[in-house]
Design a protein around this motif. Structure first.
Motif, PDB file in Angstrom:
ATOM      1  N   PRO A 222      -3.971  -3.422  21.443  1.00 21.73           N
ATOM      2  CA  PRO A 222      -5.272  -3.021  20.880  1.00 21.73           C
ATOM      3  C   PRO A 222      -5.086  -1.807  19.973  1.00 21.73           C
ATOM      4  O   PRO A 222      -4.176  -0.992  20.176  1.00 21.73           O
ATOM      5  N   GLN A 223      -5.985  -1.670  18.990  1.00 22.45           N
ATOM      6  CA  GLN A 223      -5.803  -0.612  18.003  1.00 22.45           C
ATOM      7  C   GLN A 223      -7.117   0.077  17.649  1.00 22.45           C
ATOM      8  O   GLN A 223      -8.183  -0.546  17.654  1.00 22.45           O
ATOM      9  N   VAL A 224      -7.000   1.355  17.319  1.00 23.11           N
ATOM     10  CA  VAL A 224      -8.060   2.094  16.643  1.00 23.11           C
ATOM     11  C   VAL A 224      -7.645   2.132  15.180  1.00 23.11           C
ATOM     12  O   VAL A 224      -6.553   2.626  14.846  1.00 23.11           O
ATOM     13  N   LEU A 225      -8.487   1.610  14.304  1.00 21.36           N
ATOM     14  CA  LEU A 225      -8.112   1.380  12.915  1.00 21.36           C
ATOM     15  C   LEU A 225      -8.966   2.192  11.959  1.00 21.36           C
ATOM     16  O   LEU A 225     -10.197   2.226  12.082  1.00 21.36           O
ATOM     17  N   THR A 226      -8.320   2.843  11.009  1.00 23.27           N
ATOM     18  CA  THR A 226      -9.023   3.471   9.895  1.00 23.27           C
ATOM     19  C   THR A 226      -8.773   2.630   8.652  1.00 23.27           C
ATOM     20  O   THR A 226      -7.688   2.081   8.468  1.00 23.27           O
ATOM     21  N   ILE A 227      -9.782   2.516   7.800  1.00 20.59           N
ATOM     22  CA  ILE A 227      -9.685   1.665   6.612  1.00 20.59           C
ATOM     23  C   ILE A 227     -10.096   2.475   5.389  1.00 20.59           C
ATOM     24  O   ILE A 227     -11.119   3.164   5.402  1.00 20.59           O
ATOM     25  N   GLY A 228      -9.312   2.385   4.318  1.00 19.22           N
ATOM     26  CA  GLY A 228      -9.668   3.058   3.073  1.00 19.22           C
ATOM     27  C   GLY A 228      -8.513   3.050   2.095  1.00 19.22           C
ATOM     28  O   GLY A 228      -7.430   2.544   2.388  1.00 19.22           O
ATOM     29  N   LYS A 229      -8.752   3.603   0.919  1.00 22.87           N
ATOM     30  CA  LYS A 229      -7.676   3.671  -0.091  1.00 22.87           C
ATOM     31  C   LYS A 229      -6.625   4.703   0.301  1.00 22.87           C
ATOM     32  O   LYS A 229      -5.444   4.544   0.005  1.00 22.87           O
ATOM     33  N   PHE A 230      -7.052   5.794   0.899  1.00 21.30           N
ATOM     34  CA  PHE A 230      -6.150   6.865   1.341  1.00 21.30           C
ATOM     35  C   PHE A 230      -5.245   7.330   0.196  1.00 21.30           C
ATOM     36  O   PHE A 230      -4.067   7.625   0.403  1.00 21.30           O
ATOM     37  N   ASP A 231      -5.806   7.413  -1.005  1.00 24.23           N
ATOM     38  CA  ASP A 231      -5.035   7.907  -2.142  1.00 24.23           C
ATOM     39  C   ASP A 231      -5.012   9.427  -2.101  1.00 24.23           C
ATOM     40  O   ASP A 231      -6.032  10.075  -2.321  1.00 24.23           O
ATOM     41  N   GLY A 232      -3.866   9.964  -1.773  1.00 25.76           N
ATOM     42  CA  GLY A 232      -3.729  11.404  -1.622  1.00 25.76           C
ATOM     43  C   GLY A 232      -3.560  11.820  -0.177  1.00 25.76           C
ATOM     44  O   GLY A 232      -2.970  12.860   0.106  1.00 25.76           O
ATOM     45  N   VAL A 233      -4.124  11.030   0.747  1.00 25.96           N
ATOM     46  CA  VAL A 233      -4.153  11.432   2.166  1.00 25.96           C
ATOM     47  C   VAL A 233      -4.569  12.909   2.229  1.00 25.96           C
ATOM     48  O   VAL A 233      -3.871  13.765   2.770  1.00 25.96           O
ATOM     49  N   HIS A 234      -5.725  13.185   1.647  1.00 28.84           N
ATOM     50  CA  HIS A 234      -6.204  14.561   1.517  1.00 28.84           C
ATOM     51  C   HIS A 234      -6.940  15.001   2.785  1.00 28.84           C
ATOM     52  O   HIS A 234      -6.925  14.302   3.810  1.00 28.84           O
TER      53      HIS A 234
ATOM     54  N   ALA B 299      -3.772   2.890 -12.283  1.00 30.38           N
ATOM     55  CA  ALA B 299      -2.517   2.165 -12.085  1.00 30.38           C
ATOM     56  C   ALA B 299      -1.511   3.081 -11.402  1.00 30.38           C
ATOM     57  O   ALA B 299      -0.499   2.621 -10.857  1.00 30.38           O
ATOM     58  N   ARG B 300      -1.777   4.375 -11.419  1.00 32.34           N
ATOM     59  CA  ARG B 300      -0.938   5.379 -10.762  1.00 32.34           C
ATOM     60  C   ARG B 300      -1.643   5.910  -9.521  1.00 32.34           C
ATOM     61  O   ARG B 300      -2.868   5.914  -9.452  1.00 32.34           O
ATOM     62  N   TRP B 301      -0.860   6.365  -8.566  1.00 38.14           N
ATOM     63  CA  TRP B 301      -1.378   6.879  -7.300  1.00 38.14           C
ATOM     64  C   TRP B 301      -1.040   8.359  -7.145  1.00 38.14           C
ATOM     65  O   TRP B 301      -0.026   8.835  -7.648  1.00 38.14           O
ATOM     66  N   LEU B 302      -1.892   9.070  -6.418  1.00 34.99           N
ATOM     67  CA  LEU B 302      -1.518  10.407  -5.956  1.00 34.99           C
ATOM     68  C   LEU B 302      -0.415  10.287  -4.913  1.00 34.99           C
ATOM     69  O   LEU B 302       0.488  11.124  -4.852  1.00 34.99           O
ATOM     70  N   THR B 303      -0.515   9.252  -4.092  1.00 34.81           N
ATOM     71  CA  THR B 303       0.497   8.988  -3.073  1.00 34.81           C
ATOM     72  C   THR B 303       0.854   7.502  -3.114  1.00 34.81           C
ATOM     73  O   THR B 303       0.185   6.687  -2.458  1.00 34.81           O
ATOM     74  N   PRO B 304       1.846   7.120  -3.898  1.00 37.16           N
ATOM     75  CA  PRO B 304       2.297   5.731  -3.863  1.00 37.16           C
ATOM     76  C   PRO B 304       2.710   5.332  -2.448  1.00 37.16           C
ATOM     77  O   PRO B 304       2.878   6.183  -1.565  1.00 37.16           O
ATOM     78  N   ARG B 305       2.892   4.051  -2.254  1.00 38.70           N
ATOM     79  CA  ARG B 305       3.126   3.517  -0.905  1.00 38.70           C
ATOM     80  C   ARG B 305       4.230   4.273  -0.165  1.00 38.70           C
ATOM     81  O   ARG B 305       4.062   4.640   1.007  1.00 38.70           O
ATOM     82  N   ARG B 306       5.337   4.501  -0.823  1.00 40.94           N
ATOM     83  CA  ARG B 306       6.459   5.173  -0.149  1.00 40.94           C
ATOM     84  C   ARG B 306       6.052   6.544   0.368  1.00 40.94           C
ATOM     85  O   ARG B 306       6.461   6.958   1.458  1.00 40.94           O
ATOM     86  N   GLU B 307       5.229   7.249  -0.394  1.00 37.04           N
ATOM     87  CA  GLU B 307       4.785   8.576   0.022  1.00 37.04           C
ATOM     88  C   GLU B 307       3.796   8.483   1.172  1.00 37.04           C
ATOM     89  O   GLU B 307       3.820   9.294   2.104  1.00 37.04           O
ATOM     90  N   ARG B 308       2.912   7.482   1.123  1.00 37.53           N
ATOM     91  CA  ARG B 308       1.957   7.318   2.221  1.00 37.53           C
ATOM     92  C   ARG B 308       2.677   6.961   3.529  1.00 37.53           C
ATOM     93  O   ARG B 308       2.295   7.443   4.603  1.00 37.53           O
ATOM     94  N   VAL B 309       3.699   6.108   3.432  1.00 33.23           N
ATOM     95  CA  VAL B 309       4.468   5.768   4.633  1.00 33.23           C
ATOM     96  C   VAL B 309       5.048   7.036   5.244  1.00 33.23           C
ATOM     97  O   VAL B 309       4.991   7.247   6.465  1.00 33.23           O
ATOM     98  N   ARG B 310       5.583   7.889   4.416  1.00 34.60           N
ATOM     99  CA  ARG B 310       6.181   9.138   4.905  1.00 34.60           C
ATOM    100  C   ARG B 310       5.127  10.022   5.572  1.00 34.60           C
ATOM    101  O   ARG B 310       5.345  10.552   6.668  1.00 34.60           O
ATOM    102  N   ILE B 311       3.975  10.180   4.918  1.00 38.60           N
ATOM    103  CA  ILE B 311       2.935  11.061   5.451  1.00 38.60           C
ATOM    104  C   ILE B 311       2.368  10.504   6.748  1.00 38.60           C
ATOM    105  O   ILE B 311       2.187  11.227   7.731  1.00 38.60           O
ATOM    106  N   PHE B 312       2.067   9.194   6.753  1.00 42.78           N
ATOM    107  CA  PHE B 312       1.509   8.597   7.965  1.00 42.78           C
ATOM    108  C   PHE B 312       2.489   8.696   9.135  1.00 42.78           C
ATOM    109  O   PHE B 312       2.079   8.916  10.279  1.00 42.78           O
TER     110      PHE B 312
END
Length: 325
Positions: A16-28, A68-81
């Motif tokens: 089972p999971q608690v899930l957050t949903i969103g773009k999370f661009d920046g993970v601010h 087309a550009r991200w504050l936090t591209p996927r690789r960066e979001r993986v690291r932050i998360f």
């Protein structure tokens, strides 16, 4: 952390999971408030999970090239998360078929298989075809499918909502300190050191040219004080250093493409092929066209001393001064 790209639907979750949903661009800071609220709801044998989308929904829906550009591209979001203790990160393909899903179809195809017990979102969250799915719709569907919904109110800074669009605006104007205040950390760009024209070495200031940065939102052209980390640095290489970065077109040498070139303070070595994580600390000045390389060299020396003063390092002259015995 488990990372999954979801093609058309979600696979069954092992827990089972608690899930957050969103773009999370920046993970601010606003995104972190949502993550913190979700983490507080995670029970024994449950997981904290994040769902995001690619490409950026604003780009997919409007074609605006800025997104087309991200504050936090996927690789960066993986690291932050991973650093934030997220257990699972899901990326849904935001293609035409996904955009046409009815709200109930999204819930049944993407949330139910993930064994979602609780969903945590911001008040502006929308989902389903044409954004028909509001928070109230999600609550109604959750009651029918067996999950709860929590809405986390926006975080404000000086009376304004913390948002990715504000951070993008700060970076466009070179306000990296203002961007840092909303991110809760310095803005970071990672890139592999690639071969350039090696002109910096001829004037005594070798630079590392960053490649593979097209996925990032780039700051306004100019000179910045930065902190640099060398990923997977061997014992023979530095692992981190302060530096001076030039972002721009290099008008003194008639450059044509926007580049990021960083000179590491108190370091002289080979960084080719290594990945650098560059944290933007302070903006020093605008990019300027100088009358020749000597004038450029003189200014770079001043920039280095300015960066040293900003981060608390001795000036180059002080660093080279012999110690008394």
């Amino acid at each position: 952390m488990e990372f999954t790209i979801m093609e058309g639907h979600a696979l069954a979750s092992p827990a089972p999971q608690v899930l957050t949903i969103g773009k999370f661009d920046g993970v601010h800071l606003g995104h972190r408030a949502i993550l913190n609220a979700a983490r507080a709801l995670v029970g024994p044998k449950e997981r904290l999970a994040v769902m995001s989308f690619e490409p950026h929904p604003t780009y997919a829906l409007t074609g605006n090239p800025e997104y087309a550009r991200w504050l936090t591209p996927r690789r960066e979001r993986v690291r932050i998360f991973t650093d934030l203790g997220v257990d699972a990160f899901y990326v849904a393909r935001f293609d035409r078929a996904f955009q046409q899903l009815e709200p109930a179809a999204f819930v049944d195809g993407y949330l139910v298989p993930l064994r979602v017990r609780h969903v945590v979102v911001g008040p502006d969250f929308r989902f389903g075809r044409g954004g028909q799915g509001t928070v109230d719709v999600l609550r109604h569907l959750g009651q029918e499918r067996g999950f709860d919904v929590t809405v986390v109110q926006p975080v404000e800074e000086h009376g304004h909502k913390v948002s990715s669009s504000r951070i993008r605006e700060h970076l466009r104007e070179g306000r990296v300190e203002a961007a840092q205040a909303l991110l809760g950390r310095p803005y970071v760009i990672s890139g592999e050191v690639v071969h350039g024209d090696k002109r910096g070495r001829t004037i005594g200031f070798p630079t590392a040219n960053l490649g593979g940065i097209d996925a990032y939102v780039l700051p306004k052209a100019g000179v910045y004080a930065v902190f640099v980390e060398v990923e997977d640095a061997p014992d023979t290489c530095i692992s981190h250093a302060f530096g001076v970065l030039n972002a721009g077109y290099r008008p003194t040498v008639d450059g044509r493409a926007f580049q990021l070139e960083v000179h590491l303070l108190d370091f002289d070595g080979d960084l080719y092929g290594k990945t650098l994580r560059v944290s933007f600390l302070r903006r020093i000045r605008d990019e300027v066209k100088f009358d020749g390389l000597e004038a450029l060299k003189t200014q770079i020396a001043r920039d280095c001393d300015a960066a040293r003063a900003l981060v608390g390092l001795p000036s180059a002259a002080q660093a080279e001064r012999p110690r008394s015995t």
